[in-house]
Design a protein around this motif. Structure first.
Motif, mmCIF file in Angstrom:
data_model
loop_
_atom_site.group_PDB
_atom_site.id
_atom_site.type_symbol
_atom_site.label_atom_id
_atom_site.label_comp_id
_atom_site.label_asym_id
_atom_site.label_seq_id
_atom_site.Cartn_x
_atom_site.Cartn_y
_atom_site.Cartn_z
ATOM 1 N N GLY A 114 0.835 -1.185 0.000
ATOM 2 C CA GLY A 114 0.000 0.000 0.000
ATOM 3 C C GLY A 114 0.875 1.242 0.000
ATOM 4 N N THR A 115 0.558 2.216 -0.857
ATOM 5 C CA THR A 115 1.296 3.477 -0.894
ATOM 6 C C THR A 115 0.323 4.636 -0.819
ATOM 7 N N ARG A 116 0.767 5.691 -0.199
ATOM 8 C CA ARG A 116 -0.038 6.903 -0.123
ATOM 9 C C ARG A 116 0.897 8.093 0.018
ATOM 10 N N VAL A 117 0.395 9.264 -0.312
ATOM 11 C CA VAL A 117 1.142 10.506 -0.158
ATOM 12 C C VAL A 117 0.625 11.203 1.088
ATOM 13 N N ASP A 118 1.517 11.470 2.045
ATOM 14 C CA ASP A 118 1.066 12.070 3.299
ATOM 15 C C ASP A 118 0.942 13.585 3.175
ATOM 16 N N ALA A 119 0.582 14.233 4.272
ATOM 17 C CA ALA A 119 0.314 15.674 4.263
ATOM 18 C C ALA A 119 1.549 16.493 3.913
ATOM 19 N N GLN A 120 2.737 15.911 4.097
ATOM 20 C CA GLN A 120 3.982 16.602 3.768
ATOM 21 C C GLN A 120 4.476 16.279 2.359
ATOM 22 N N GLY A 121 3.669 15.555 1.597
ATOM 23 C CA GLY A 121 4.051 15.209 0.235
ATOM 24 C C GLY A 121 4.999 14.033 0.129
ATOM 25 N N ARG A 122 5.204 13.314 1.234
ATOM 26 C CA ARG A 122 6.111 12.166 1.231
ATOM 27 C C ARG A 122 5.340 10.893 0.893
ATOM 28 N N LEU A 123 6.007 10.002 0.181
ATOM 29 C CA LEU A 123 5.392 8.722 -0.140
ATOM 30 C C LEU A 123 5.593 7.759 1.023
ATOM 31 N N VAL A 124 4.491 7.211 1.514
ATOM 32 C CA VAL A 124 4.521 6.263 2.629
ATOM 33 C C VAL A 124 4.107 4.901 2.087
ATOM 34 N N GLU A 125 4.891 3.863 2.395
ATOM 35 C CA GLU A 125 4.548 2.522 1.931
ATOM 36 C C GLU A 125 4.352 1.588 3.108
ATOM 37 N N GLN A 126 3.538 0.570 2.879
ATOM 38 C CA GLN A 126 3.254 -0.424 3.911
ATOM 39 C C GLN A 126 3.061 -1.769 3.233
ATOM 40 N N TYR A 127 3.667 -2.818 3.810
ATOM 41 C CA TYR A 127 3.526 -4.165 3.279
ATOM 42 C C TYR A 127 2.667 -5.007 4.213
ATOM 43 N N PHE A 128 1.899 -5.902 3.632
ATOM 44 C CA PHE A 128 1.049 -6.775 4.423
ATOM 45 C C PHE A 128 0.942 -8.128 3.732
ATOM 46 N N ILE A 129 0.584 -9.131 4.500
ATOM 47 C CA ILE A 129 0.451 -10.491 3.994
ATOM 48 C C ILE A 129 -0.968 -10.718 3.456
ATOM 49 N N ILE A 130 -1.062 -11.282 2.255
ATOM 50 C CA ILE A 130 -2.350 -11.667 1.690
ATOM 51 C C ILE A 130 -2.475 -13.173 1.878
ATOM 52 N N ALA A 131 -3.119 -13.590 2.933
ATOM 53 C CA ALA A 131 -3.209 -15.018 3.288
ATOM 54 C C ALA A 131 -4.543 -15.578 2.808
ATOM 55 N N GLU A 132 -4.606 -15.992 1.555
ATOM 56 C CA GLU A 132 -5.829 -16.566 1.010
ATOM 57 C C GLU A 132 -5.956 -18.029 1.439
ATOM 58 N N GLN A 133 -7.177 -18.450 1.698
ATOM 59 C CA GLN A 133 -7.416 -19.781 2.258
ATOM 60 C C GLN A 133 -6.937 -20.903 1.348
ATOM 61 N N HIS A 134 -7.010 -20.691 0.046
ATOM 62 C CA HIS A 134 -6.648 -21.769 -0.872
ATOM 63 C C HIS A 134 -5.134 -21.942 -1.022
ATOM 64 N N CYS A 135 -4.354 -20.978 -0.541
ATOM 65 C CA CYS A 135 -2.925 -20.946 -0.852
ATOM 66 C C CYS A 135 -2.126 -21.877 0.060
ATOM 67 N N HIS A 136 -1.386 -22.805 -0.562
ATOM 68 C CA HIS A 136 -0.513 -23.715 0.173
ATOM 69 C C HIS A 136 0.950 -23.247 0.151
ATOM 70 N N GLY A 137 1.190 -22.130 -0.484
ATOM 71 C CA GLY A 137 2.559 -21.643 -0.611
ATOM 72 C C GLY A 137 3.204 -21.268 0.697
ATOM 73 N N PHE A 138 2.378 -20.960 1.711
ATOM 74 C CA PHE A 138 2.942 -20.558 3.007
ATOM 75 C C PHE A 138 3.542 -21.735 3.766
#
Length: 261
Positions: free
Chosen positions: A124-148
């Motif tokens: 996820g990326t967004r531009v904050d009030a100071q014009g800076r790019l903020v990024e965030q990573y998260f896990i997409i844990a879908e029920q069908h996925c055996h890759g984990f």
């Protein structure tokens, strides 16, 4: 997956709702034909295609921009800015598979989109009030996925490097910043501006012809050597396209200026 957003309450709510993978934290994942769910994540997707995604997929398929977009993408717009957003067209059928997937896997794997490269992470990326790019990573844990259940173990930094995401994220962030500036200034694209944005950012071949046809470089401070590189190399042309789009929409760009007649 990537989730480019501008600074809105809904964006922050979305990011806050996801299980964040903080810098240095690890996750276990691998995907290969031996995994029981192989190819299961390649169907019934709402998958955005960034300008760089389109460029790489066009190069992979050997199509011009008009043919590629007509065949493989649908064009929509962001409701708050009217900036274009392209989505991959899924194939008709019960499971609506990606048009580039086969039983053996992805047919365009070397040039697959950023969303495919980033999975099973979300960015996820967004531009904050100071014009800076903020990024965030998260896990997409879908029920069908055996890759984990598969090794090895990764940090988000290691995964991004392994999947070759540097240039994808760079151009994705340029688009996020451009839309962030539109949000900050209250700009909503007119139809003409929308058409120019599509041309410069998603239609590199047609944009090259446009640059030559209107003698665009005669009006801009672009050195001759750089002009040649832009006309010869689509990635350099996309870089220029972002600069030119910002100049057209907002009247200024830190690397590009109009030459006085």
């Amino acid at each position: 997956m990537t989730a480019p957003h501008t600074e809105t309450d809904s964006t922050q709510q979305f990011l806050d709702s996801m299980p964040e993978l903080k810098p240095g934290e690890k996750f276990q994942f691998a995907c290969h034909p031996g995994v029981a769910c192989f190819n299961a994540c390649c169907s019934d997707l709402t998958m955005p295609l960034s300008p760089y995604d389109v460029l790489r997929l066009r190069q992979e398929t050997g199509q011009d921009s008009e043919g590629f977009i007509s065949t493989f993408a649908r064009v929509e717009t962001y409701p708050d800015t009217n900036f274009p957003i392209l989505y991959m067209k899924m194939t008709d059928g019960p499971v609506r598979p990606c048009p580039f997937v086969s039983q053996a896997g992805c047919q365009v794997y070397p040039n697959r989109p950023a969303a495919c490269r980033t999975y099973p992470l979300g960015r996820g990326t967004r531009v904050d009030a100071q014009g800076r790019l903020v990024e965030q990573y998260f896990i997409i844990a879908e029920q069908h996925c055996h890759g984990f259940a598969e090794e090895p173990v990764w940090t988000s930094e290691e995964w991004l490097q392994d999947q070759g995401l540097a240039r994808y994220n760079y151009f994705g962030d340029r688009y996020t910043r451009l839309m962030g500036r539109a949000m900050e200034t209250g700009l909503v694209l007119t139809q003409k501006q929308l058409t120019l944005c599509l041309l410069a950012l998603y239609e590199a071949d047609r944009f090259g012809a446009f640059i030559s046809g209107v003698n665009l470089f005669a009006r801009l401070n672009v050195p001759a050597q750089e002009q040649a590189r832009i006309l010869e190399d689509e990635e350099a042309r996309l870089e220029f396209g972002f600069d030119w789009t910002e100049l057209v929409l907002f009247g200024d760009n830190e690397r590009l200026q109009v030459v006085n007649p």
